[in-house]
Design an enzyme around this catalytic site. Sequence first.
Site, mmCIF file in Angstrom:
data_model
loop_
_atom_site.group_PDB
_atom_site.id
_atom_site.type_symbol
_atom_site.label_atom_id
_atom_site.label_comp_id
_atom_site.label_asym_id
_atom_site.label_seq_id
_atom_site.Cartn_x
_atom_site.Cartn_y
_atom_site.Cartn_z
ATOM 1 N N ASP A 251 0.852 -1.197 0.000
ATOM 2 C CA ASP A 251 0.000 0.000 0.000
ATOM 3 C C ASP A 251 0.879 1.236 0.000
ATOM 4 O O ASP A 251 1.225 1.732 1.055
ATOM 5 C CB ASP A 251 -0.926 -0.037 1.208
ATOM 6 N N GLU B 136 -2.247 10.205 -0.270
ATOM 7 C CA GLU B 136 -3.555 9.535 -0.236
ATOM 8 C C GLU B 136 -3.936 9.225 1.205
ATOM 9 O O GLU B 136 -5.063 9.452 1.629
ATOM 10 C CB GLU B 136 -3.512 8.239 -1.069
ATOM 11 N N GLU B 137 -2.954 8.704 1.965
ATOM 12 C CA GLU B 137 -3.301 8.080 3.248
ATOM 13 C C GLU B 137 -3.912 9.039 4.263
ATOM 14 O O GLU B 137 -4.905 8.712 4.885
ATOM 15 C CB GLU B 137 -2.062 7.410 3.859
ATOM 16 N N ASP C 48 -4.632 0.182 -6.283
ATOM 17 C CA ASP C 48 -4.421 0.433 -4.850
ATOM 18 C C ASP C 48 -5.113 -0.636 -4.000
ATOM 19 O O ASP C 48 -5.668 -0.342 -2.955
ATOM 20 C CB ASP C 48 -4.908 1.842 -4.473
ATOM 21 N N HIS D 143 -1.192 -1.066 6.124
ATOM 22 C CA HIS D 143 -1.105 -0.164 7.280
ATOM 23 C C HIS D 143 -0.430 -0.821 8.485
ATOM 24 O O HIS D 143 -0.623 -0.381 9.615
ATOM 25 C CB HIS D 143 -2.489 0.355 7.700
HETATM 26 ZN ZN ZN Z 1 -3.488 2.741 -0.522
#
Ligand code: ZN
Length: 460
Positions: free
Chosen positions: A292, A326-327, A354, A424
């Site tokens: 990610d 993005e996060e 993604d 994550h």
């Molecule tokens: Zn992502």
Amino acid sequence: MRKTLASRVALAVCLFSLVAVAGGQEPARSTVWLEPHRDAASRLLGEALASDFAWQRLAEVGDTFGHRLSGSRALEDAIDWAVAEMKKDGLENVRKEPVKVPHWVRGKESLEIVAPYPSALVVLGLGNSVGTSGDGVEADLLVVGSFDDLDAAGPKVKGKIVLYNVPFTTYGETVRHRGAGPSRAAALGAVAALVRSVGPPGLRTPHTGALNYDPNVPKIPAAAVTTEDADRLQRMVNRGTVRLRLKMEAQMLPDADSFNVVGEIRGRELPDEVVVVGGHFDSWDVGTGSTDDGGGCVVTWEALRLMKKLKLRPRRTVRVVLWTNEENGLRGGAAYRDRHRDQLPNHVLMLESDSGVFRPTGFGFTGSDAGRARIEGIATLLRGIQANRIGPSGGGADIGPSVEAGKVPSMSLEVDGNYFLIHHTPADTVDKIDPMDMARASGAIAVMAYVIAELPERIR
Ligand SMILES: [Zn+2]
């Protein structure tokens, strides 16, 4: 060119009919338009599958720079590296487009059981959370299994540390507790919030991710615990009172400078019409953000590198974008929309990867029925690698703002893998990714993007 193409199609139809008649079958009329693209598709797939270049490039990003959280030096150094690498690949119009991004830093953090018996837990603060004072927040624990449970607890929430012990079902369903949970608990007087990590049980890996504070409620510190520790805490409160101490140094600094990275293969006939592919280059600050979304960046970038290597220049421009932030902000996707707003009508299609790079099964597509028929036809070129399934919808967080503003058809790479086990977490490293899956995904995206950019009529 049109004439040439028409004659090529006519020739293909003739040849195809001959073969079909010889084989005693009706020609599959609906795919005749694909014939001029088969050769390029085979070459792109062959080139992709013949090497582990994509995996090696992803490994180099993670090994060299580590994580790439917005505001970090590592993200900006990785962005400069990507620009230099794209130039080495021979991509055109390689550039950085500026974006102001939030700058959240984690600092040190700890969570411990104070009573009935001291014990340290694994903890990972939620992105954008406020920190605690130096001594931390110490309070009794209240465990809830839903927002209904929280509301039912009413006055009992005041002064407590609230844990949302909600087992993972789907990401969309479970992530609500991470996003809105801290402020919902704060509204009832909680002093801190914990969430059971949003993912299936792993190997005691905590999952970070962004929270969204309600501006009308005091901000309380919030962190994730592992599924194992959430279950332990649940058992303990079932037996009696549990007291916890949470310490977090997290803080939000002023916005920082970052960039979307852009590279292109300019179209040979319609250079202003653009097919966009990409992923987000920023990541959380644990692991190396390989799944990610470093992998998504590299496999979409690969589509252009493969075209360049094979000297394939499609009719329209193919553009790769590595979005930033993005996060914990979605600022890169919004900045792309704002910067390119006037050109969005010339965006033929946007594709984002993604969901991790596991074995590709195909793509999701959102657009017209006629567009879907074309995409399904192109996907037949990917039968050999079993990546030919076209799902009911496709999109992504970074392409979303442009897709919505420009009514642009959108796609996403679809894969078969346990993304939410890894993403994550500190376990998001390149060793979880199979080089063959990277190669297959690169080839599939290259074929899809190339043929869409090459078709005589644009996808609608
Ligand atoms: Zn992502």
